[in-house]
Design a protein around this motif. Sequence first.
Motif, mmCIF file in Angstrom:
data_model
loop_
_atom_site.group_PDB
_atom_site.id
_atom_site.type_symbol
_atom_site.label_atom_id
_atom_site.label_comp_id
_atom_site.label_asym_id
_atom_site.label_seq_id
_atom_site.Cartn_x
_atom_site.Cartn_y
_atom_site.Cartn_z
ATOM 1 N N ILE A 56 0.833 -1.196 0.000
ATOM 2 C CA ILE A 56 0.000 0.000 0.000
ATOM 3 C C ILE A 56 0.873 1.255 0.000
ATOM 4 N N LEU A 58 0.775 5.149 0.680
ATOM 5 C CA LEU A 58 -0.029 6.186 1.318
ATOM 6 C C LEU A 58 0.061 7.494 0.536
ATOM 7 N N PRO A 59 -0.916 8.380 0.731
ATOM 8 C CA PRO A 59 -0.867 9.690 0.051
ATOM 9 C C PRO A 59 0.422 10.432 0.379
ATOM 10 N N GLU A 300 -1.623 13.957 11.546
ATOM 11 C CA GLU A 300 -1.970 13.123 10.390
ATOM 12 C C GLU A 300 -0.766 12.964 9.461
ATOM 13 N N ASN A 304 1.428 9.438 8.781
ATOM 14 C CA ASN A 304 1.518 9.021 7.378
ATOM 15 C C ASN A 304 2.976 8.872 6.953
ATOM 16 N N LYS A 331 -0.925 0.489 7.623
ATOM 17 C CA LYS A 331 -1.315 1.515 6.662
ATOM 18 C C LYS A 331 -2.830 1.518 6.450
ATOM 19 N N THR A 332 -3.435 0.327 6.438
ATOM 20 C CA THR A 332 -4.880 0.239 6.266
ATOM 21 C C THR A 332 -5.605 0.893 7.432
ATOM 22 N N LEU A 335 -5.484 4.602 6.847
ATOM 23 C CA LEU A 335 -6.407 5.022 5.786
ATOM 24 C C LEU A 335 -7.854 4.990 6.267
ATOM 25 N N GLN A 336 -8.184 4.050 7.147
ATOM 26 C CA GLN A 336 -9.539 3.993 7.697
ATOM 27 C C GLN A 336 -9.824 5.214 8.558
ATOM 28 N N GLN A 338 -8.394 8.129 8.143
ATOM 29 C CA GLN A 338 -8.542 9.206 7.177
ATOM 30 C C GLN A 338 -9.916 9.198 6.540
ATOM 31 N N GLY A 339 -10.424 7.992 6.239
ATOM 32 C CA GLY A 339 -11.754 7.872 5.653
ATOM 33 C C GLY A 339 -12.830 8.394 6.578
#
Length: 344
Positions: A56, A58-59, A300, A304, A331-332, A335-336, A338-339
């Motif tokens: 994965i 990340l941004p 954040e 990241n 990482k997941t 991202l969760q 962040q979501g």
Amino acid sequence: MVLLLTACTQGLKTSQATIDNQSSANKLSKESLGIQKVERKLIKPPASQDSNQQGIVLPEVKPLELEGKLAISGSQVVLPISQAIAQRFLQDGYSGKIELSAIDTQVGFKAFCEQKKVDIINTVRPITAQESAACAKSGVEPIGFQIAIDAVTIVVSSQNNFLPNSLTRDELAKVFTVEKWSDVNPKWPKELIKRFVPKGAGTGGAVHLLSQAILKGNISQIIDTPNTISYDFVEQLHSEALINSYMIGVLEYNSYQQNRDKLRAIPIDTVDPFLPTYPLIRPLYIYADAKAIRKRPEVEGFVNYYLTYVNEATSRLGYFPLKSTVLNESKTKFLQVQGNKKRL
């Protein structure tokens, strides 16, 4: 010990200060600080050498666009990794301040959950139910990310010429509880065993892990045995190894790696500490407040950035980097969070 990292016009500046020890219920005491000094050579490699390109992605984080103050505390075992990431974050343009302190996991969780003084906590174990309850009471939403693997290493002086290349668990149980080497094996010297273990036997600590492996979790059998020294700074163990061939010690693998001229690692049941079946391996984590990740861009961005470059930092510092599947789980999680931010 606190490291205050700041960005300056002439490059990276690192200054040291001690935590204020005024009598206040919300202050961390000096007695709770540190197990060892943190002195690591940190080199930022070219971007093309980044080892985290699989799995994965990340941004992208742009530290130059972030500002604010970050406080990082907890286990000193994880501190060198967080220090490396923080220094790189500053080198990439972060204009704020990053304060890092070396205490321990238990005290770090107290500062994170109850006192709310810490943004990122370094830990050698997952959060406990009691600590989670304390966080919930304070409105903190802890989320943990596994970031590396560490091996608690049994070492002797490089001058030791009587121990075999490996010890069994039964032999280790005797080594950490009897008086003389000859009490373990009559062929060994009739000399006192001088033992060095890191101070603090809290859950998840090195002594706890050792006791689980050789003494069914009875920590007191190790720390209360005569001629056992609980050290604050690993330099005490290193110094003893130079003059005493009858010493034995416990420390993390990365510290052993940086002092292989003084120390010899002892495999357990013929298993070396760098192998996955070694019985004294422990995962390392960082924890952050999910609410802070959603509300504070600097938190954040730093988490990241941490997860993006951590495998590179761990391998350079002598820790064991995570497999891509395990790092992807961290990482997941991120991202969760962040979501959830986007749905607010």
